[in-house]
Scaffold this active site. Structure first.
Site, PDB file in Angstrom:
ATOM      1  N   ALA A 121       0.834  -1.208   0.000  1.00 42.94           N
ATOM      2  CA  ALA A 121       0.000   0.000   0.000  1.00 42.94           C
ATOM      3  C   ALA A 121       0.867   1.256   0.000  1.00 42.94           C
ATOM      4  CB  ALA A 121      -0.939  -0.004   1.201  1.00 42.94           C
ATOM      5  N   ASP A 122       1.939   1.241   0.779  1.00 43.42           N
ATOM      6  CA  ASP A 122       2.855   2.381   0.798  1.00 43.42           C
ATOM      7  C   ASP A 122       3.485   2.603  -0.573  1.00 43.42           C
ATOM      8  OD1 ASP A 122       3.494   3.118   3.922  1.00 43.42           O
ATOM      9  OD2 ASP A 122       2.976   1.021   3.657  1.00 43.42           O
ATOM     10  N   SER A 123       3.867   1.513  -1.225  1.00 48.94           N
ATOM     11  CA  SER A 123       4.522   1.621  -2.526  1.00 48.94           C
ATOM     12  C   SER A 123       3.571   2.183  -3.575  1.00 48.94           C
ATOM     13  CB  SER A 123       5.041   0.250  -2.967  1.00 48.94           C
ATOM     14  OG  SER A 123       5.967  -0.271  -2.038  1.00 48.94           O
TER      15      SER A 123
END
Length: 417
Positions: free
Chosen positions: A176-178
């Site tokens: 999700a961060d990526s």
């Protein structure tokens, strides 16, 4: 100044000349900064004088985090205490010179420091401010803590990932961060492009962790709103296409197969000796094959299971089947195509020595980015250089170090010896 303070090389890439200030921890904001740095932007990362959290995570060499090496590559690192008025003054001076500010604190934290967008645009009207947070800057949950794990669960991604009879499955890396970081990068570049057309006025960008991941789930939402269908876990199968799965080989390796197009499925049937199915209307289209999903999947699985991975892939290549190996990292690094394309690049690092890492993505012909250095080992290693660029004298830098606004190691050498 300290002898171990190193001046960073000049940036290379299509974004050379763009200055980015990155404030935040862990992954989403820093990964956005990493991508911009890879493409040549002068990214100045601000970390706390005690060190960024990522320095403490993952595998380490002599106490140095390899994860930090990756996420902080190509950046200049400044350490200062933003809770102090003096620290915030330094940040304001940096922002006067910047094109972009990336932050991923909880909403309102920047405003508490006087760094809301309305205030920042007064000192730099062209600044692009990118917020990344768990649930966004607005809404009922905006003030909740939000990490990638929660976003992967909240977005519906985990619910549809995993075996049909197994639990919701989270990725083993910060997906999700990526995805949010990539979204931030193209949003920032869009805002920079718009700035050039509207008289130099910047913009404020609001990115949550869950919405970019949700945007990748295809027809999941529209299927529900129009038909009431709730997407469920199906392992590696697809509910809209077959054959599609990962299949174990005789030598205990795996092959991934996709047949989204009917023509691809026909080539697969020919490759496994079932050309008769290509003439049968019950097998010629995905809707018809899905009626026979178990039978279709089993005949492919049985054929692959009777062969080693190399043998099966060679047969598939003859028939232009859409299939490929499921690699672990050792196989990936040693693959001849990966080596010929130089997907990995060797970088020399003063702390951990020479190492292979992923090279810059994407590739540009006229102004390629470059993997210049990995995340630096010393906390705030470029603090003195950046402070001097802002006009601070050695005496001022030393005083701020003694006040603990900056790391003590930033003080003038003859005053700390």
């Amino acid at each position: 100044m300290m002898t171990d303070t190193e001046t960073a090389p000049q940036a290379e890439g299509p974004l050379k000349g763009l200055r980015v200030i990155e404030i935040g921890m862990l992954f989403a904001g820093p990964l956005a900064g990493t991508t911009l740095a890879d493409m040549g932007a002068d990214v100045i990362k601000i970390e706390h004088p005690s060190g960024d959290e990522v320095r403490k995570l993952g595998e380490k060499i002599d106490g140095h985090s390899l994860w930090w090496s990756v996420t902080s590559r190509n950046k200049r690192v400044v350490a200062l205490d933003m809770k102090s008025p003096e620290g915030r003054d330094i940040v304001f001076k940096l922002l006067e010179t910047a094109d972009v500010l990336i932050e991923n604190f909880r909403p309102c934290r920047m405003a508490e420091w006087g760094m809301d967008y309305a205030s920042l645009r007064k000192i730099n009207p062209g600044l692009v401010l990118a917020h990344i947070s768990g649930y966004g800057q607005s809404g009922l949950y905006s003030k909740r803590p939000g990490l990638g794990t929660l976003a992967e669960a909240f977005s519906g991604y985990a619910h549809v990932t995993g075996l049909e009879d197994g639990p919701p499955t989270l990725p083993s890396y910060p997906l999700a961060d990526s995805v949010a970081a990539i979204t931030a990068v193209y949003s920032i570049l869009a805002a920079i492009y718009a700035r050039g057309r509207n008289g130099g006025i910047g913009d404020e960008v609001d990115i949550s962790l869950y919405e970019p991941l949700l945007s990748l789930t295809g027809p999941m939402v529209i299927n529900y709103t129009k038909t009431g269908a709730i997407a469920k876990r199906a392992g590696n199968r697809a509910r809209w296409s077959t054959p599609r799965n990962t299949y174990r080989t005789r030598d205990d390796r795996w092959i991934a197969v996709s047949s989204a197009a009917d023509s691809a499925a026909m080539r697969l049937f020919k490759a496994i000796g079932r050309e008769d199915l290509t003439r049968d209307p019950n097998w010629q289209t995905n809707p018809e094959r899905l009626k026979r999903l178990e039978e279709c999947d089993t005949l492919v699985a049985d054929w692959i299971a009777a062969r080693d991975q190399k043998e099966a892939l060679e047969q598939f290549e003859k028939f232009d089947v859409i299939a490929g190996p499921v690699y672990d990292v050792e196989q990936l690094v040693n693959d001849p195509h990966v080596q010929a394309r130089e997907t990995m690049v060797e970088v020399a690092d003063p702390k951990i020595g020479k190492t292979m890492v992923q090279d810059v993505v994407p590739r540009f012909t006229n102004a390629p980015g470059k993997m210049q250095w990995l995340g630096v080992d010393q906390i705030g290693q470029h603090t003195a250089d950046v402070m001097r660029e802002l006009g601070y004298s050695d005496e001022q830098i030393s005083k701020l170090a003694h006040q603990r606004v900056l790391p003590a190691r930033t003080a003038v050498a003859d005053e700390v010896e």
